[in-house]
Design a protein around this motif. Structure first.
Motif, PDB file in Angstrom:
ATOM      1  N   LEU A   1       0.749  -1.032   0.042  1.00 28.14           N
ATOM      2  CA  LEU A   1       0.033  -0.058  -0.037  1.00 28.14           C
ATOM      3  C   LEU A   1       0.889   1.355  -0.052  1.00 28.14           C
ATOM      4  O   LEU A   1       1.644   1.365   0.660  1.00 28.14           O
ATOM      5  N   GLU A   2       0.280   2.299  -0.846  1.00 26.96           N
ATOM      6  CA  GLU A   2       1.165   3.655  -0.952  1.00 26.96           C
ATOM      7  C   GLU A   2       0.797   4.473   0.355  1.00 26.96           C
ATOM      8  O   GLU A   2      -0.340   4.232   0.863  1.00 26.96           O
ATOM      9  N   LEU A   3       1.634   5.347   1.155  1.00 32.10           N
ATOM     10  CA  LEU A   3       1.399   5.975   1.985  1.00 32.10           C
ATOM     11  C   LEU A   3       0.090   7.108   1.634  1.00 32.10           C
ATOM     12  O   LEU A   3       0.040   7.715   0.543  1.00 32.10           O
ATOM     13  N   ASN A   4      -0.805   6.986   2.474  1.00 30.88           N
ATOM     14  CA  ASN A   4      -2.093   7.748   2.505  1.00 30.88           C
ATOM     15  C   ASN A   4      -2.852   7.496   1.300  1.00 30.88           C
ATOM     16  O   ASN A   4      -3.817   8.652   0.786  1.00 30.88           O
ATOM     17  N   VAL A   5      -2.849   6.489   0.682  1.00 33.43           N
ATOM     18  CA  VAL A   5      -3.867   6.119  -0.325  1.00 33.43           C
ATOM     19  C   VAL A   5      -4.796   5.290   0.092  1.00 33.43           C
ATOM     20  O   VAL A   5      -4.479   4.066   0.330  1.00 33.43           O
ATOM     21  N   TRP A   6      -6.175   5.842   0.268  1.00 30.09           N
ATOM     22  CA  TRP A   6      -7.337   5.052   1.058  1.00 30.09           C
ATOM     23  C   TRP A   6      -7.736   4.225   0.083  1.00 30.09           C
ATOM     24  O   TRP A   6      -8.101   4.960  -1.116  1.00 30.09           O
ATOM     25  N   ARG A   7      -8.172   2.971   0.134  1.00 27.15           N
ATOM     26  CA  ARG A   7      -9.029   2.152  -0.601  1.00 27.15           C
ATOM     27  C   ARG A   7     -10.135   1.744   0.031  1.00 27.15           C
ATOM     28  O   ARG A   7     -10.050   1.072   1.012  1.00 27.15           O
ATOM     29  N   ILE A   8     -11.449   1.938  -0.452  1.00 27.93           N
ATOM     30  CA  ILE A   8     -12.649   1.448   0.102  1.00 27.93           C
ATOM     31  C   ILE A   8     -12.933   0.347  -0.337  1.00 27.93           C
ATOM     32  O   ILE A   8     -12.937   0.153  -1.581  1.00 27.93           O
ATOM     33  N   ILE A   9     -13.678  -0.723   0.424  1.00 26.59           N
ATOM     34  CA  ILE A   9     -13.935  -1.822  -0.203  1.00 26.59           C
ATOM     35  C   ILE A   9     -15.521  -1.761  -0.540  1.00 26.59           C
ATOM     36  O   ILE A   9     -16.099  -1.677   0.231  1.00 26.59           O
ATOM     37  N   GLY A  10     -15.483  -2.049  -1.765  1.00 28.15           N
ATOM     38  CA  GLY A  10     -16.724  -1.704  -2.593  1.00 28.15           C
ATOM     39  C   GLY A  10     -17.740  -2.911  -2.217  1.00 28.15           C
ATOM     40  O   GLY A  10     -18.094  -3.680  -3.087  1.00 28.15           O
ATOM     41  N   SER A  11     -17.994  -3.254  -0.982  1.00 29.62           N
ATOM     42  CA  SER A  11     -18.944  -4.364  -0.620  1.00 29.62           C
ATOM     43  C   SER A  11     -20.184  -3.738  -0.485  1.00 29.62           C
ATOM     44  O   SER A  11     -20.566  -2.494  -0.456  1.00 29.62           O
ATOM     45  N   GLU A  12     -21.202  -4.706  -0.148  1.00 33.75           N
ATOM     46  CA  GLU A  12     -22.510  -4.201   0.429  1.00 33.75           C
ATOM     47  C   GLU A  12     -22.172  -3.827   1.985  1.00 33.75           C
ATOM     48  O   GLU A  12     -21.324  -4.230   2.592  1.00 33.75           O
ATOM     49  N   PRO A  13     -22.916  -2.579   2.346  1.00 36.70           N
ATOM     50  CA  PRO A  13     -22.487  -2.279   3.731  1.00 36.70           C
ATOM     51  C   PRO A  13     -22.807  -3.295   4.715  1.00 36.70           C
ATOM     52  O   PRO A  13     -23.673  -4.042   4.615  1.00 36.70           O
ATOM     53  N   ILE A  14     -22.060  -3.114   5.674  1.00 35.00           N
ATOM     54  CA  ILE A  14     -22.146  -3.981   6.873  1.00 35.00           C
ATOM     55  C   ILE A  14     -22.744  -3.235   8.101  1.00 35.00           C
ATOM     56  O   ILE A  14     -22.291  -2.388   8.588  1.00 35.00           O
ATOM     57  N   ALA A  15     -23.602  -3.890   8.768  1.00 38.58           N
ATOM     58  CA  ALA A  15     -24.264  -3.511   9.903  1.00 38.58           C
ATOM     59  C   ALA A  15     -23.393  -3.785  11.182  1.00 38.58           C
ATOM     60  O   ALA A  15     -23.234  -5.077  11.510  1.00 38.58           O
ATOM     61  N   GLY A  16     -23.015  -2.690  11.967  1.00 35.45           N
ATOM     62  CA  GLY A  16     -22.044  -3.088  13.025  1.00 35.45           C
ATOM     63  C   GLY A  16     -22.942  -3.236  14.138  1.00 35.45           C
ATOM     64  O   GLY A  16     -24.165  -3.429  14.114  1.00 35.45           O
ATOM     65  N   SER A  17     -22.439  -3.325  15.422  1.00 34.69           N
ATOM     66  CA  SER A  17     -23.296  -3.656  16.798  1.00 34.69           C
ATOM     67  C   SER A  17     -24.181  -2.908  16.935  1.00 34.69           C
ATOM     68  O   SER A  17     -25.544  -3.031  17.477  1.00 34.69           O
ATOM     69  N   CYS A  18     -24.172  -1.408  16.592  1.00 39.59           N
ATOM     70  CA  CYS A  18     -25.007  -0.565  16.938  1.00 39.59           C
ATOM     71  C   CYS A  18     -25.878  -0.129  15.834  1.00 39.59           C
ATOM     72  O   CYS A  18     -26.801   0.827  15.827  1.00 39.59           O
ATOM     73  N   GLY A  19     -25.922  -0.944  14.716  1.00 42.33           N
ATOM     74  CA  GLY A  19     -26.674  -0.748  13.717  1.00 42.33           C
ATOM     75  C   GLY A  19     -26.326   0.085  12.493  1.00 42.33           C
ATOM     76  O   GLY A  19     -26.825   0.274  11.348  1.00 42.33           O
ATOM     77  N   ARG A  20     -25.099   0.603  12.793  1.00 45.24           N
ATOM     78  CA  ARG A  20     -24.342   1.637  11.805  1.00 45.24           C
ATOM     79  C   ARG A  20     -24.036   1.007  10.770  1.00 45.24           C
ATOM     80  O   ARG A  20     -23.184   0.063  10.719  1.00 45.24           O
ATOM     81  N   LEU A  21     -24.195   1.516   9.447  1.00 42.51           N
ATOM     82  CA  LEU A  21     -23.817   0.820   8.324  1.00 42.51           C
ATOM     83  C   LEU A  21     -22.319   1.359   8.061  1.00 42.51           C
ATOM     84  O   LEU A  21     -22.068   2.531   8.021  1.00 42.51           O
ATOM     85  N   ALA A  22     -21.540   0.524   7.599  1.00 43.35           N
ATOM     86  CA  ALA A  22     -20.169   0.793   7.257  1.00 43.35           C
ATOM     87  C   ALA A  22     -19.499  -0.067   6.004  1.00 43.35           C
ATOM     88  O   ALA A  22     -20.137  -1.286   5.635  1.00 43.35           O
ATOM     89  N   LEU A  23     -18.334   0.417   5.547  1.00 43.05           N
ATOM     90  CA  LEU A  23     -17.545  -0.244   4.448  1.00 43.05           C
ATOM     91  C   LEU A  23     -16.159  -0.269   5.129  1.00 43.05           C
ATOM     92  O   LEU A  23     -15.658   0.654   5.495  1.00 43.05           O
ATOM     93  N   PHE A  24     -15.493  -1.463   4.770  1.00 46.12           N
ATOM     94  CA  PHE A  24     -14.070  -1.556   5.098  1.00 46.12           C
ATOM     95  C   PHE A  24     -13.303  -0.455   4.475  1.00 46.12           C
ATOM     96  O   PHE A  24     -13.621  -0.406   3.272  1.00 46.12           O
ATOM     97  N   SER A  25     -12.109  -0.175   4.639  1.00 50.74           N
ATOM     98  CA  SER A  25     -10.993   0.368   4.073  1.00 50.74           C
ATOM     99  C   SER A  25      -9.812   0.259   4.654  1.00 50.74           C
ATOM    100  O   SER A  25      -9.655  -0.404   5.521  1.00 50.74           O
ATOM    101  N   ILE A  26      -8.790   0.423   3.506  1.00 54.80           N
ATOM    102  CA  ILE A  26      -7.232  -0.276   3.900  1.00 54.80           C
ATOM    103  C   ILE A  26      -6.567   0.895   3.572  1.00 54.80           C
ATOM    104  O   ILE A  26      -6.709   1.652   2.464  1.00 54.80           O
ATOM    105  N   VAL A  27      -5.462   1.315   4.521  1.00 54.72           N
ATOM    106  CA  VAL A  27      -4.683   2.439   4.248  1.00 54.72           C
ATOM    107  C   VAL A  27      -3.226   2.197   4.906  1.00 54.72           C
ATOM    108  O   VAL A  27      -3.212   1.454   5.752  1.00 54.72           O
ATOM    109  N   ARG A  28      -2.438   2.768   4.288  1.00 59.84           N
ATOM    110  CA  ARG A  28      -1.129   2.821   5.075  1.00 59.84           C
ATOM    111  C   ARG A  28      -0.995   4.571   5.511  1.00 59.84           C
ATOM    112  O   ARG A  28      -0.830   5.217   4.571  1.00 59.84           O
ATOM    113  N   ASP A  29      -0.514   4.412   6.713  1.00 54.02           N
ATOM    114  CA  ASP A  29      -0.256   6.189   6.990  1.00 54.02           C
ATOM    115  C   ASP A  29       0.861   6.071   8.090  1.00 54.02           C
ATOM    116  O   ASP A  29       1.372   5.048   8.105  1.00 54.02           O
TER     117      ASP A  29
END
Length: 185
Positions: free
Chosen positions: A129-157
């Motif tokens: 991974l390049e420094l400070n290049v965010w990649r959002i995982i284009g999946s269907e949103p995931i509902a966390g424990s509180c019900g908030r929908l989220a997408l994973f992302s990966i980054v090197r900072d």
């Protein structure tokens, strides 16, 4: 003098790889190479996947750790070829809703990836991974424990290599240069 630098070869190859990736993004979608072939189904459960990520010295944000407990891992090993696509690639010049962006990407025969691609891509390609290049995982949103929908992302900072997340609501707006990972239909 520069030829004597101990990292000259490594840096030149890194620059060539960066320029090649830039050129690949300019190709028509049907001519673009996959960014990565991400292996999924390689862990029996999320606990072993988390352990593997942490064994490499990579970090997992608190919300992302919660999301890991909500995803289903593939039962059989397999590869998912992922392609990097931005809202700008499909014609958006301003902020765009996630649901609208996904609709346009689908018209070009790209679809969401399994959520497992996020932690697996980090584990398999985090060192690249390049420094400070965010990649959002284009999946269907995931509902966390509180019900908030989220997408994973990966980054090197500056603090390391991370599995993090972003809000995944349909009305969440993204910039034209946001990098998402999708797969072909």
């Amino acid at each position: 003098m520069a030829k004597q630098h101990p990292d000259v070869k490594k840096r030149i190859y890194a620059l060539l790889d960066e320029l090649a990736a830039e050129q690949a993004q300019k190709l028509a979608f049907d001519q673009r190479p996959a960014k990565w072939a991400v292996q999924i189904g390689t862990h029996a459960d999320t606990a072993s996947l988390i352990a593997a990520i942490e064994a490499k010295g990579f970090k997992i944000g608190d919300w992302s750790r919660d999301l890991l407990g909500k995803i289903e891992l593939a039962k059989e090993p397999g590869a998912v070829e992922v392609f990097e696509i931005t809202p700008g690639d499909v014609g958006f010049t301003g902020l765009v809703r996630r649901d609208r962006f996904y609709e346009e990407v689908a018209k070009l025969w790209f679809v969401p990836v399994p959520a497992e691609v996020g932690p697996q891509a980090l584990l398999q390609f985090g060192d690249e991974l390049e420094l400070n290049v965010w990649r959002i995982i284009g999946s269907e949103p995931i509902a966390g424990s509180c019900g908030r929908l989220a997408l994973f992302s990966i980054v090197r900072d500056v603090d390391g290599v991370w599995l993090l997340d972003f809000y995944g609501r349909p009305d969440r707006k993204w910039r034209p240069r946001s990098r998402f990972l999708f797969r072909r239909k």
